[in-house]
Design a protein around this motif. Structure first.
Motif, PDB file in Angstrom:
ATOM      1  N   TRP A  53      -8.416   1.095   6.506  1.00  0.00           N
ATOM      2  CA  TRP A  53      -9.746   1.414   5.950  1.00  0.00           C
ATOM      3  C   TRP A  53     -10.627   0.163   6.032  1.00  0.00           C
ATOM      4  CZ3 TRP A  53      -5.600   4.329   4.558  1.00  0.00           C
ATOM      5  CH2 TRP A  53      -5.802   5.704   4.409  1.00  0.00           C
TER       6      TRP A  53
ATOM      7  N   GLY B 191      -5.219  17.788   2.321  1.00  0.00           N
ATOM      8  CA  GLY B 191      -5.444  17.445   3.721  1.00  0.00           C
ATOM      9  C   GLY B 191      -6.610  16.463   3.812  1.00  0.00           C
TER      10      GLY B 191
ATOM     11  N   GLY C 246      -4.125  -0.706   2.702  1.00  0.00           N
ATOM     12  CA  GLY C 246      -3.294  -0.016   3.682  1.00  0.00           C
ATOM     13  C   GLY C 246      -4.044   0.565   4.852  1.00  0.00           C
ATOM     14  N   ALA C 247      -3.353   1.465   5.549  1.00  0.00           N
ATOM     15  CA  ALA C 247      -3.857   1.993   6.807  1.00  0.00           C
ATOM     16  C   ALA C 247      -3.264   3.368   7.065  1.00  0.00           C
ATOM     17  CB  ALA C 247      -3.447   1.052   7.947  1.00  0.00           C
TER      18      ALA C 247
ATOM     19  N   ALA D 136       0.837  -1.213   0.000  1.00  0.00           N
ATOM     20  CA  ALA D 136       0.000   0.000   0.000  1.00  0.00           C
ATOM     21  C   ALA D 136       0.864   1.253   0.000  1.00  0.00           C
ATOM     22  CB  ALA D 136      -0.913  -0.009   1.226  1.00  0.00           C
ATOM     23  N   THR D 137       1.944   1.242   0.761  1.00  0.00           N
ATOM     24  CA  THR D 137       2.767   2.455   0.874  1.00  0.00           C
ATOM     25  C   THR D 137       3.381   2.821  -0.476  1.00  0.00           C
ATOM     26  OG1 THR D 137       3.234   1.704   3.113  1.00  0.00           O
ATOM     27  CG2 THR D 137       4.473   3.590   2.335  1.00  0.00           C
TER      28      THR D 137
ATOM     29  N   HIS E  63      -1.529   5.795  10.037  1.00  0.00           N
ATOM     30  CA  HIS E  63      -0.634   5.504  11.166  1.00  0.00           C
ATOM     31  C   HIS E  63      -0.491   6.740  12.052  1.00  0.00           C
ATOM     32  CE1 HIS E  63       0.446   2.950   7.715  1.00  0.00           C
ATOM     33  NE2 HIS E  63       0.621   2.010   8.636  1.00  0.00           N
TER      34      HIS E  63
ATOM     35  N   SER F 182       0.489  10.233   9.564  1.00  0.00           N
ATOM     36  CA  SER F 182      -0.514  11.302   9.429  1.00  0.00           C
ATOM     37  C   SER F 182      -1.151  11.666  10.769  1.00  0.00           C
ATOM     38  CB  SER F 182      -1.624  10.840   8.482  1.00  0.00           C
ATOM     39  OG  SER F 182      -2.283   9.705   9.034  1.00  0.00           O
TER      40      SER F 182
ATOM     41  N   PHE G  29       1.158   8.332  -5.796  1.00  0.00           N
ATOM     42  CA  PHE G  29       0.215   9.471  -5.792  1.00  0.00           C
ATOM     43  C   PHE G  29       0.954  10.748  -5.374  1.00  0.00           C
ATOM     44  CE2 PHE G  29      -2.846  11.837  -2.874  1.00  0.00           C
ATOM     45  CZ  PHE G  29      -3.303  12.672  -3.882  1.00  0.00           C
TER      46      PHE G  29
ATOM     47  N   VAL H  83      -8.814   3.275  -3.923  1.00  0.00           N
ATOM     48  CA  VAL H  83      -7.521   2.654  -3.653  1.00  0.00           C
ATOM     49  C   VAL H  83      -7.223   2.624  -2.155  1.00  0.00           C
ATOM     50  CG1 VAL H  83      -6.088   4.726  -3.779  1.00  0.00           C
ATOM     51  CG2 VAL H  83      -5.159   2.544  -4.580  1.00  0.00           C
ATOM     52  N   HIS H  84      -7.934   3.467  -1.393  1.00  0.00           N
ATOM     53  CA  HIS H  84      -7.764   3.430   0.064  1.00  0.00           C
ATOM     54  C   HIS H  84      -8.261   2.123   0.669  1.00  0.00           C
ATOM     55  CE1 HIS H  84      -7.196   8.011   1.083  1.00  0.00           C
ATOM     56  NE2 HIS H  84      -6.064   7.414   0.783  1.00  0.00           N
TER      57      HIS H  84
END
Ligand code: HEM
Length: 310
Positions: free
Chosen positions: A197, A151, A184-185, A41-42, A187, A191, A48, A180-181
């Motif tokens: 998700w 943001g 992953g997650a 995911a990262t 953290h 952020s 992006f 696409v979210h």
């Protein structure tokens, strides 16, 4: 002497144009050693962030919006600059990062299909096409310049305006891209938001972002651990959503702390809610539209891209 001339001619001829599927197979093998687990995911997130302002293989790691990306940039750079494999002679860093994201999407699609035993949950195989020709910034992989990253405290207008201004996307394209979210997650160390998700499915590329978003049980919660700036997100038993995610489906305004003007049940529907529901019912519809907009994103700011012969 003749040997040196031969080597020189071979290297001169072997530019980006000479890149072929056997080179990509070698790069795949390299990626398989570290683009695994959470890095899948990262890697997609990195691309992006790189493509905001134009994909150029450069990220400002001192910009708090890029927190959490340093490790994957360093891992990719170690592979890219390895003299033995010579990948840096085949393509730019921006191309290499894009190829890494296509690798991650293909891998997470395969994982989603491995976890699915019925036709209803099958995800179409990736048909994303790799192209080369992106140009790196002079200081790649890092830069001091600040690109306008979004943001998390955005409602529907905020999200679609952002993508229209930065990439020229339509509302529907923005909705398709945000799915696409599902990977992953967030953290608290990066952020400041927290959690996956889609719980338990951080490496599965499927439409569960939309199906969980459109199921009930969501409540806003401040997950800030620092006591300095509120981090208000939406939580449910299935995972979390940022305001910028939930804003695709629920029509709200936000106050300065990120608190919504209504609850999940009392908020009205956004103009994009029907799309969210459509994607929640069809991996095929979503993947078709996702691939189209993702391709535009990874071409942002690039000219004369060349397809790699396979
Ligand atoms: C309005 C637009 C967006 C906002 C506000 C946003 C915000 C965020 C935030 C706050 C995180 C959590 C970072 C962390 O704490 O580690 C995150 C993660 C992520 N974002 Fe976005 N994002 C947006 C659009 C996108 C797009 C367009 C993509 C890719 C095409 C993307 C891909 C990802 C991925 C895959 C992760 C998970 C990263 C990981 O698990 O390490 N995001 N995003």
């Amino acid at each position: 002497m003749i040997g040196y001339i031969f080597l020189f001619v071979t290297l001169a001829l072997r530019g980006t144009a000479a890149l072929d599927s056997s080179d990509l197979a070698k790069i795949d093998a390299t990626f398989s050693s570290f683009i695994t687990g959470a890095n899948l995911a990262t890697t997609v997130r990195l691309v992006f962030h790189d493509c905001v302002g134009g994909c150029d293989g450069c990220v400002n790691i001192n910009d708090p919006s890029n927190a959490g990306l340093q490790n994957i940039i360093e891992r990719l750079d170690k592979a890219y600059t390895n003299k033995r494999t010579g990948y840096s002679s085949l393509m730019s860093r921006a191309d290499f990062w894009v190829y890494a994201s296509l690798y991650a999407l293909k891998n997470t699609t395969a994982q989603a299909n491995a976890a699915c035993s019925e036709a209803a949950c099958a995800v179409p195989e990736s048909s994303l096409v790799f192209t080369t020709g992106r140009k790196d910034c002079a200081t790649a992989p890092f830069t001091d310049s600040i690109d306008g990253l979004p943001g998390a405290n955005l409602n529907y207008e905020g999200v679609v305006d952002y993508f229209r201004d930065e990439f020229g996307f339509t509302d529907d394209e923005s909705i398709a891209l945000m799915g696409v979210h599902t990977l992953g997650a967030a953290h608290s160390t990066a952020s400041g938001y927290q959690g996956p998700w889609v719980r338990g499915e951080t490496t599965l590329f499927n439409n569960h972002y939309y199906s969980t978003m459109s199921s009930s049980g969501w409540r806003q919660r401040n997950v800030d651990l620092t006591g300095s700036s509120p981090k208000v997100q939406w939580n449910s038993g299935t995972g979390m959503m940022l305001n910028a995610d939930m804003g695709l489906f629920k029509d709200f305004t936000l106050n300065d702390n990120g608190e919504a003007s209504c609850t999940y049940d009392s908020c009205g529907a956004t103009p994009g809610a029907a799309k969210v529901l459509e994607y929640s019912k069809s991996n095929a519809d979503w993947v078709r539209d996702f691939e189209s907009v993702f391709t535009k994103m990874i071409n942002h700011g690039a000219e004369n891209l060349q397809e790699v012969a396979v």
